[in-house]
Design a protein around this motif. Sequence first.
Motif, PDB file in Angstrom:
ATOM      1  N   VAL A 187      35.925   9.603  -6.150  1.00 26.34           N
ATOM      2  CA  VAL A 187      36.459  10.461  -7.200  1.00 26.34           C
ATOM      3  C   VAL A 187      36.423   9.752  -8.552  1.00 26.34           C
ATOM      4  N   GLU A 188      36.846   8.486  -8.572  1.00 25.23           N
ATOM      5  CA  GLU A 188      36.860   7.733  -9.826  1.00 25.23           C
ATOM      6  C   GLU A 188      35.458   7.540 -10.372  1.00 25.23           C
ATOM      7  N   ALA A 189      34.484   7.256  -9.511  1.00 21.80           N
ATOM      8  CA  ALA A 189      33.100   7.086  -9.972  1.00 21.80           C
ATOM      9  C   ALA A 189      32.570   8.375 -10.573  1.00 21.80           C
ATOM     10  N   CYS A 190      32.871   9.513  -9.945  1.00 26.99           N
ATOM     11  CA  CYS A 190      32.417  10.796 -10.479  1.00 26.99           C
ATOM     12  C   CYS A 190      33.103  11.109 -11.805  1.00 26.99           C
ATOM     13  N   ARG A 191      34.388  10.802 -11.901  1.00 26.86           N
ATOM     14  CA  ARG A 191      35.106  11.031 -13.165  1.00 26.86           C
ATOM     15  C   ARG A 191      34.486  10.238 -14.308  1.00 26.86           C
ATOM     16  N   VAL A 241      29.331   2.992 -20.198  1.00 29.11           N
ATOM     17  CA  VAL A 241      28.695   1.680 -20.082  1.00 29.11           C
ATOM     18  C   VAL A 241      28.056   1.600 -18.704  1.00 29.11           C
ATOM     19  N   VAL A 242      26.810   1.158 -18.654  1.00 25.77           N
ATOM     20  CA  VAL A 242      26.083   1.078 -17.393  1.00 25.77           C
ATOM     21  C   VAL A 242      25.585  -0.346 -17.204  1.00 25.77           C
ATOM     22  N   ALA A 243      25.854  -0.911 -16.009  1.00 26.18           N
ATOM     23  CA  ALA A 243      25.407  -2.261 -15.670  1.00 26.18           C
ATOM     24  C   ALA A 243      24.763  -2.219 -14.288  1.00 26.18           C
ATOM     25  N   PRO A 244      23.426  -2.173 -14.206  1.00 25.41           N
ATOM     26  CA  PRO A 244      22.761  -2.169 -12.897  1.00 25.41           C
ATOM     27  C   PRO A 244      23.150  -3.388 -12.079  1.00 25.41           C
ATOM     28  N   ALA A 245      23.109  -3.235 -10.767  1.00 27.94           N
ATOM     29  CA  ALA A 245      23.453  -4.347  -9.886  1.00 27.94           C
ATOM     30  C   ALA A 245      22.548  -5.532 -10.183  1.00 27.94           C
ATOM     31  N   GLY A 246      23.146  -6.706 -10.362  1.00 38.04           N
ATOM     32  CA  GLY A 246      22.379  -7.896 -10.693  1.00 38.04           C
ATOM     33  C   GLY A 246      22.600  -8.994  -9.681  1.00 38.04           C
ATOM     34  N   PRO A 247      22.461 -10.224 -10.089  1.00 41.40           N
ATOM     35  CA  PRO A 247      22.670 -11.357  -9.186  1.00 41.40           C
ATOM     36  C   PRO A 247      24.103 -11.370  -8.646  1.00 41.40           C
ATOM     37  N   TRP A 267      31.846   1.597  -9.138  1.00 36.26           N
ATOM     38  CA  TRP A 267      30.455   1.585  -8.687  1.00 36.26           C
ATOM     39  C   TRP A 267      30.010   3.031  -8.473  1.00 36.26           C
ATOM     40  N   SER A 268      28.853   3.401  -9.049  1.00 38.94           N
ATOM     41  CA  SER A 268      28.325   4.754  -8.930  1.00 38.94           C
ATOM     42  C   SER A 268      27.107   4.755  -8.025  1.00 38.94           C
ATOM     43  N   TRP A 277      27.024  -0.184 -11.784  1.00 37.77           N
ATOM     44  CA  TRP A 277      28.408  -0.141 -12.216  1.00 37.77           C
ATOM     45  C   TRP A 277      28.477   0.720 -13.462  1.00 37.77           C
ATOM     46  N   VAL A 278      29.455   1.604 -13.504  1.00 39.44           N
ATOM     47  CA  VAL A 278      29.628   2.476 -14.662  1.00 39.44           C
ATOM     48  C   VAL A 278      31.047   2.301 -15.191  1.00 39.44           C
ATOM     49  N   ALA A 279      31.193   2.544 -16.472  1.00 38.24           N
ATOM     50  CA  ALA A 279      32.505   2.359 -17.089  1.00 38.24           C
ATOM     51  C   ALA A 279      32.661   3.294 -18.265  1.00 38.24           C
ATOM     52  N   LEU A 280      33.900   3.511 -18.641  1.00 32.79           N
ATOM     53  CA  LEU A 280      34.239   4.161 -19.894  1.00 32.79           C
ATOM     54  C   LEU A 280      34.868   3.119 -20.793  1.00 32.79           C
ATOM     55  N   GLY A 281      34.649   3.246 -22.084  1.00 33.00           N
ATOM     56  CA  GLY A 281      35.240   2.310 -23.023  1.00 33.00           C
ATOM     57  C   GLY A 281      35.077   2.798 -24.439  1.00 33.00           C
TER      58      GLY A 281
END
Length: 338
Positions: free
Chosen positions: A180-184, A242-248, A285-286, A292-296
């Motif tokens: 739910v949080e990821a979709c929001r 904000v979007v951060a693709p999975a990394g190391p 995590w989406s 990883w997704v975020a609001l800011g």
Amino acid sequence: MTPIALDAETSALRAGAGAFRAPRDVVAVRGPDAEAYLQGQLSQDVEALSVGASADALLLEPDGKLSALLRVTRTDGQGFVLDVDGGYGQAVAARLRRFLLRSKVEMEPLAWRCLSLRGAAVGEAAAGLLAVLTERGVLVLPFAWNGWAGVDLLGPEDVVLGADARDLPRGIVACGAEAVEACRIASGIPAMGTELTGKTIAAEAGLVARTVSFTKGCYTGQELVARIDSRGSNVARRLVGVVAPAGPPEDEPLAPGMTLHAGAAPGGDGAADDKVAGTITSAAWSVELGAWVALGYLHRNAEAPGPVRVRRGDGIGGSRPVRAELLPLVGTADPEPG
């Protein structure tokens, strides 16, 4: 939650029929002066609501700062129900009572719960449930925000079902907080306590088009909203994704409190020399984006969409590249009014 479960729940919330218990506080407002009083306190045109209709609205302080984002529903000619994110019902009631004076209005908290159904197949999967609950007096309130759609079932705790799988009709999937949080977040929907606080200006959070009527009469806090709108909604910061693709493996997940920075990292990449351009308020995590997704909130001097850097809020360690994006990250932005 396992990746398989998260994927299944996200799919239900978007394309199927997903259910979750949404924490909501509910306040009843009734009396001969209820309509007129709410018309002078909320940003929406309350007088225009027909019985059973609802709208999102802002409850503002006199200086225009946010007291609450809430939903107002007319239940009859002299009655309304206000529902707000859980934990903010008392604040809403206290703020409304502050200017009540001699108005003939009564307010009381209701021991109600909200069962939220989301997904493109909700209408079909929940048709029988909606019919039964409507007959029992439950409010069936349509929900649509940036392409994420469904209904909210708002009513007494002994009538509205929980979100456990055993309580739900076949075809409706019980969904957990992570999905739910990821979709929001991916849908760009702000929440009280994270994106929305007493310091928030409506235009910063992108709420004006959804919650403000510019054709109604005056209401408390209107001056700041109208002044910013007349200047092209030019505010110092705006809510972004904000979007951060999975990394190391050593890369930390995005998390609330992390800071955002524009431009190249300073020499040595030290936090003390890195000007803060924004702060992350919510993250998850989406599976939809595989990232990883975020609001800011991001200062207007930093471009969105565009590259930014993120670092831990405690300043320990260096920064790493991510992207600031316009909202929503998934779905369709709400059209401008008119």
